[in-house]
Design an enzyme around this catalytic site. Sequence first.
Site, short mmCIF file in Angstrom:
data_model
loop_
_atom_site.label_atom_id
_atom_site.label_comp_id
_atom_site.label_asym_id
_atom_site.label_seq_id
_atom_site.Cartn_x
_atom_site.Cartn_y
_atom_site.Cartn_z
N ARG A 37 0.80 -1.23 0.00
CA ARG A 37 0.00 0.00 0.00
C ARG A 37 0.83 1.28 0.00
NH1 ARG A 37 -4.81 -2.58 0.62
NH2 ARG A 37 -4.49 -4.54 1.73
N HIS A 67 3.93 -10.49 -6.13
CA HIS A 67 2.79 -9.73 -6.65
C HIS A 67 3.11 -8.24 -6.57
CE1 HIS A 67 -1.29 -8.24 -7.23
NE2 HIS A 67 -1.76 -9.45 -7.40
N TYR A 70 -0.24 -2.45 -4.81
CA TYR A 70 -1.53 -1.97 -5.35
C TYR A 70 -1.50 -0.59 -5.99
CZ TYR A 70 -3.65 -5.87 -2.84
OH TYR A 70 -3.98 -7.12 -2.40
N HIS A 107 -1.51 -6.45 -12.02
CA HIS A 107 -2.80 -6.05 -12.55
C HIS A 107 -2.51 -5.10 -13.71
CE1 HIS A 107 -4.87 -6.82 -8.40
NE2 HIS A 107 -4.21 -7.86 -8.87
N GLU A 143 -2.66 -10.42 -14.76
CA GLU A 143 -3.81 -11.01 -14.06
C GLU A 143 -5.12 -10.42 -14.59
OE1 GLU A 143 -3.73 -10.73 -9.78
OE2 GLU A 143 -5.72 -11.61 -9.58
N ASP A 176 -7.37 -15.44 -12.21
CA ASP A 176 -7.97 -15.43 -10.88
C ASP A 176 -9.42 -15.93 -11.05
OD1 ASP A 176 -9.57 -14.43 -8.63
OD2 ASP A 176 -7.76 -13.34 -8.05
N HIS A 179 -12.12 -13.42 -10.02
CA HIS A 179 -12.23 -12.32 -10.99
C HIS A 179 -12.91 -12.79 -12.28
CE1 HIS A 179 -8.45 -10.29 -9.03
NE2 HIS A 179 -9.44 -10.47 -8.18
N HIS A 213 -4.92 -17.94 -9.49
CA HIS A 213 -5.30 -17.43 -8.18
C HIS A 213 -6.63 -18.11 -7.91
CE1 HIS A 213 -2.87 -13.42 -8.01
NE2 HIS A 213 -2.14 -14.48 -7.70
N ASP A 226 -15.06 -7.67 -6.72
CA ASP A 226 -13.82 -8.36 -6.39
C ASP A 226 -13.83 -8.73 -4.91
OD1 ASP A 226 -11.28 -9.31 -6.13
OD2 ASP A 226 -10.27 -7.48 -6.76
N HIS A 228 -13.32 -12.00 -2.51
CA HIS A 228 -12.91 -13.41 -2.46
C HIS A 228 -13.64 -14.16 -1.34
CE1 HIS A 228 -8.78 -12.23 -4.40
NE2 HIS A 228 -9.82 -11.70 -5.03
N GLU A 258 -5.94 -16.81 -2.35
CA GLU A 258 -5.99 -15.45 -1.79
C GLU A 258 -7.34 -15.34 -1.06
OE1 GLU A 258 -3.65 -12.83 -5.13
OE2 GLU A 258 -5.70 -13.45 -5.60
ZN ZN Z 1 -3.76 -9.70 -8.08
MN MN Z 2 -5.78 -12.37 -7.59
MN MN Z 3 -9.15 -9.83 -6.16
#
Ligand code: ZN
Ligand code: MN
Ligand code: MN
Length: 283
Positions: A37, A67, A70, A107, A143, A176, A179, A213, A226, A228, A258
């Site tokens: 972050r 990964h 963000y 992403h 992704e 994913d 997703h 994912h 989104d 999970h 995840e």
């Molecule tokens: Zn991701």
């Molecule tokens: Mn993912």
């Molecule tokens: Mn996600």
Amino acid sequence: MVKVGIHVSIAGGLDKAVDRAVEKGCDDFQIFSRNPRGWSSRDLSPEEVKRFSDKLTASGIFPAVDHMPYLPNLASPKDDVYFKSVEVLSSELIRCGGLGIPYLVTHLGSHTGVGFEDGLSRVTEAVKDGLSKSKNEVMLLLENTAGSKNSMGGSFQDIAAILEVVESKRVGICLDTCHLFAAGYDISTKEALEKTLQEFDDHIGMDKLRLLHINDSKGALGSNLDRHEHIGLGKIGEVGFATILAHETLRNIPMVLETPVDARRDDVGNILAVRDMASRSER
Ligand code: ZN
Ligand code: MN
Ligand code: MN
């Protein structure tokens, strides 16, 4: 047997991530190599890098996956955000090379305000730039997203458009499952899964798929949410995951969970759920 692991924390040092993965019985794992972050990160010392890669080798775990944080937006129309994002991308690719991590997941960003075509030229430039600034074998995995407004990569066509421009052996795909479902690709029955995978193969090519994912979805099919959920407890459900885990191509792709950690289930619980469903299809 399927290969399954989870996203593990690097709290206390990067090498602690390997300890956590081993402790939880992972076959593979994913990390954020830096604060997910924030923008800033400090360089890793040669000792830190060595501690991580030595432990990783000793563990026998493969693959380890990194990964992207963000904040970077590879499709950003704003120059300052865009150039900072490309900088993070290339430095993460270089970092993975040193750590012995073969895959970096990213992403594809958001094209807010400028539309898909301009977003597309940004993200393809970013990927080319990141790859050319990191002279190693690390693969960048694009992704798919849940297809929310302005996001790049919610459809196979979007991703195919990027691949067509980038054309590199160092680019692959991370799918994913949450997703996919949220973006409107049904994978909750055998028939629907086959149709979705056929579409993936037509646009992108099954040979590009390197990582899953594996997450259930709280949101409905096409909801673009989104969110999970634990494996089998969401809208993809038991039947969906039993089918995914029995699929002869998918079951040979490394899987990273995840999923949430709450009173219903923890990470180990989801690993066991995946292994249990996968082994049922072997009987
Ligand atoms: Zn991701
Ligand atoms: Mn993912
Ligand atoms: Mn996600």
